[in-house]
Write an enzyme that holds these catalytic residues in place. Structure first.
Site: not given
Ligand code: IPE
Ligand code: IPE
Ligand code: MG
Length: 245
Positions: A16, A64
């Site tokens: 994340d 997602n």
């Molecule tokens: C969790 O991250 C999913 C992945 C790392 C693929 P998100 O960034 O989507 O999670 P939330 O929405 O902040 O809980």
């Molecule tokens: C994790 O990084 C990757 C996926 C969930 C695909 P994020 O895209 O969630 O990054 P933040 O949480 O917006 O910083």
């Molecule tokens: Mg995220």
């Protein structure tokens, strides 16, 4: 006598912070995802070097799909490109690729690459990289319950002896061990629908480091943190301490 503390056999990572990493630098979010893919390559190699046998990476959740279409499209493009580029490396380094999740809903190009990589690496046993793609625990459990009910109706499962050992065979992870250590980057301290049942006895490590910045040293720190824990699985401390310690 003190034996060396065990390296976790199965590490699972909620990757994340890609978006924040990019935003902090005035870059588009997709740049963070691109850097995140580089981290995947480095951390996968580091895990293997450190003696980890299985690495599960949460790459795309069922939730997602709620993101803007252009970000989803870019993520799928990166995934397809990564799989194409890494296949030779998987073969050369003896890495078996697996997936968990509803991969049938992914773009056809990604599915083709996944099939190719899984087929080409199926026989490799030293180290397994599991990509959680279009994964969500609640979807997984709902699908498993449906399949389990069908098996009971067909007489393939006993109707009166439901047990975890029977039910778990209907999860995406039927043939995979439970994670020993779950890491989440970027400072968030939630599971976001990741391996809820499988992580029942996992140890958790949360770090503020954003995924594109996560390094081999950060993985080593997470493993060292794990090695200081005492896993009791319901027993007392005295029961799990080796005699004489
Ligand atoms: C969790 O991250 C999913 C992945 C790392 C693929 P998100 O960034 O989507 O999670 P939330 O929405 O902040 O809980
Ligand atoms: C994790 O990084 C990757 C996926 C969930 C695909 P994020 O895209 O969630 O990054 P933040 O949480 O917006 O910083
Ligand atoms: Mg995220």
């Amino acid at each position: 006598m003190d034996s060396a503390p065990a390296v976790p056999a199965h590490v699972a990572i909620i990757m994340d912070g890609n978006g924040r990493w990019a935003t902090q630098r005035g870059l588009p979010r997709i740049e963070g995802h691109r850097r995140g893919v580089e981290t995947v390559r480095a951390v996968s190699r580091a895990a293997r070097d450190l003696g980890v046998r299985m690495l599960t990476l949460y790459a795309f959740s069922v939730e997602n799909w709620r993101r803007p279409a252009d970000e989803i499209g870019a993520l799928m493009g990166l995934l397809e490109h990564y799989l194409g580029r890494e296949l030779d490396n998987f073969r050369r380094e003896g890495i078996r690729l697996r997936t968990i999740g509803r991969t049938a809903d992914l773009p056809a190009g990604v599915q083709a690459r996944l099939r190719e990589a899984e087929a080409a690496t199926r026989h490799l046993t030293g180290y397994t990289l599991v990509l959680a793609l279009n994964y969500g625990s609640r979807t997984e459990v709902a699908e498993a319950a449906r399949a389990y009910a069908a098996a009971v109706a067909a007489g393939r499962e006993p109707a009166d002896a439901a047990s975890w050992e029977h039910f778990r065979r209907y999860l995406y992870t039927a043939d995979l061990p439970d994670p020993d250590l779950v890491i989440r980057t970027s400072g968030e301290t939630r599971l976001s629908n990741f391996l809820l049942l499988q992580a029942a006895y996992a140890e958790f490590h949360f770090t503020p480091v954003l995924w594109p910045d996560f390094s081999r040293a950060d993985l080593e720190a997470a493993i060292a943190d794990y090695q200081r824990r005492e896993r009791r699985f319901g027993r007392t401390s005295a029961q799990v301490q080796p005699a004489g310690v």
